[in-house]
Design an enzyme around this catalytic site. Structure first.
Site, PDB file in Angstrom:
ATOM      1  N   ASP A 126      13.987 -13.159  58.017  1.00 30.05           N
ATOM      2  CA  ASP A 126      13.487 -14.429  58.511  1.00 30.05           C
ATOM      3  C   ASP A 126      12.141 -14.781  57.896  1.00 30.05           C
ATOM      4  OD1 ASP A 126      15.659 -14.859  60.081  1.00 30.05           O
ATOM      5  OD2 ASP A 126      14.708 -14.357  61.982  1.00 30.05           O
TER       6      ASP A 126
ATOM      7  N   LYS B 288      13.764 -20.010  58.958  1.00 26.83           N
ATOM      8  CA  LYS B 288      13.887 -21.291  59.656  1.00 26.83           C
ATOM      9  C   LYS B 288      12.495 -21.842  59.946  1.00 26.83           C
ATOM     10  CE  LYS B 288      18.148 -20.139  62.141  1.00 26.83           C
ATOM     11  NZ  LYS B 288      18.204 -18.719  61.787  1.00 26.83           N
TER      12      LYS B 288
ATOM     13  N   GLY C 150      11.328 -11.232  62.738  1.00 27.60           N
ATOM     14  CA  GLY C 150       9.968 -11.100  63.234  1.00 27.60           C
ATOM     15  C   GLY C 150       9.946 -10.872  64.734  1.00 27.60           C
ATOM     16  N   GLY C 151       8.952 -10.113  65.206  1.00 33.76           N
ATOM     17  CA  GLY C 151       8.839  -9.853  66.638  1.00 33.76           C
ATOM     18  C   GLY C 151       9.955  -8.963  67.137  1.00 33.76           C
ATOM     19  N   ASP C 152      10.538  -9.335  68.270  1.00 34.54           N
ATOM     20  CA  ASP C 152      11.659  -8.606  68.855  1.00 34.54           C
ATOM     21  C   ASP C 152      12.903  -9.486  68.781  1.00 34.54           C
ATOM     22  OD1 ASP C 152      12.452  -6.234  70.904  1.00 34.54           O
ATOM     23  OD2 ASP C 152      13.452  -8.099  71.474  1.00 34.54           O
TER      24      ASP C 152
ATOM     25  N   MET D 188       6.496 -20.879  69.848  1.00 35.99           N
ATOM     26  CA  MET D 188       6.904 -22.087  69.119  1.00 35.99           C
ATOM     27  C   MET D 188       6.397 -23.358  69.796  1.00 35.99           C
ATOM     28  SD  MET D 188      10.799 -20.819  68.251  1.00 35.99           S
ATOM     29  CE  MET D 188      11.038 -20.088  69.885  1.00 35.99           C
TER      30      MET D 188
END
Length: 336
Positions: free
Chosen positions: A110, A132, A163-165, A245
């Site tokens: 990503d 995205k 990214g992240g979880d 976001m």
């Protein structure tokens, strides 16, 4: 050199010699290169290697002979590894994530995966970008789901790096639903989610006995691009709100939280590119944060934290990257 010598057993030389002696036989036994690599990975990470390290040379040789004879030259079984890459700092990766990153044949990654983390993937693995951005999807989610299935059916070990979880606003659930429906083996490796990473590196505890007894995660926009949250639930006292976001909708978010009961002076912060050398932290209030953010020209990825815990930032901030706020911006944030 001294550090490497303490980490790498001296017996690795003998292990390499044993492997070299079996190389031609393994190559003739397995026609598929991927199958050969899997065989060697199992051997070099399993009992065979431990026998060599322990000096049990005859037992090691017998074990490798039996392993070679028992393996059938059949179609390689593909698998998907859904791995959380964390907020950006490579040192926050889990050991399991690192191991699978070295085993994968192809990585589908990503936009939020930092270049430093992507560099840690196996060098000869194929890379497919599936990033995205708002209103700009290189690959629709349905196409990503289909891609993972196709690659696995081709016998590839696929690293889906997010990214992240992957299970916190990462669409990981949608992807493994598709894999499960197609009978594709998969495993999930959690990552440090952006909320934990951003809060920790900004010196903002998400909970604190004096300020917040609960914490809630929400996304700043829905699948159709709208903002439709349970404002009354969010606008409760003694609660920390973490908004993913939410950069574009920040003015609406702040305005609605005030309209539904939170004070305009409620502390709020926005963190850009958390845990990386480009991290920037801007603090203000629900009333002032939108204008401060616009003036600072922040760009995604960002995370918004709302609540009394934001007051602790000035005292507890410990991470000071080169890309943090310039002196003028920092002074402006401290005034509010």
């Amino acid at each position: 050199r001294a550090r490497l010598e303490t980490m790498i057993p001296a017996a690795y030389g003998r292990l390499a010699a044993y492997a070299a002696g079996f190389r031609k036989r393994v190559k003739s036994h397995f026609s598929h290169p991927g199958k050969r690599r899997i065989f060697w990975e199992k051997a070099l990470q399993g009992p065979f290697a431990e026998m060599v390290f322990a000096g049990r040379d005859r037992a090691a040789q017998d074990y490798l002979e039996r392993s070679l004879e028992s393996e059938a030259d059949e179609a390689v079984q593909g698998e998907v590894y859904l791995v959380g890459a964390g907020p950006g700092d490579p040192e926050l990766l889990t050991f399991r994530a690192m191991r699978l990153m070295q085993q994968a044949d192809v990585v589908v990654y990503d936009r939020l995966v930092s270049p430093e983390i992507l560099d840690m993937v196996r060098r000869d693995a194929s890379r497919i970008y599936a990033g995205k951005e708002r209103s700009k999807h290189v690959m629709p989610q349905e196409s990503i789901n289909e891609l993972l299935v196709r690659l696995a059916k081709e016998g590839k070990r696929v690293l889906r790096l997010k990214g992240g979880d992957p299970f916190i606003f990462g669409r990981g659930g949608e992807e493994i639903e598709t894999l499960s429906g197609q009978g594709i083996p998969f495993q999930v490796v959690p990552g440090i989610t952006a909320a934990s990473g951003a809060a920790s590196y900004a010196g903002i505890p998400l909970t604190h006995r004096d300020y917040a007894q609960s914490c809630i995660f929400v996304t700043g926009h829905l699948k159709d691009g709208s903002v439709n949250l349970d404002w009354l639930m969010l606008a409760r006292p003694n609660q920390t709100i973490v908004i993913y976001m939410g950069l574009l909708g920040l003015p609406v978010l702040c305005r609605q939280l005030i309209a539904h009961g939170l004070s305009a002076t409620t502390p709020a912060a926005i963190v850009q590119q958390a845990s990386t050398r480009n991290q920037r932290v801007l603090t203000g209030t629900l009333e002032t944060l939108p204008d401060l953010t616009a003036t600072a020209h922040l760009t995604p990825p960002t995370l918004i934290i709302v609540g009394e815990v934001v007051k602790l930032h000035q005292r507890l901030a410990w991470f000071e990257p080169e890309g943090d706020l310039r002196a003028g911006e920092l002074a402006a944030s401290k005034k509010v």
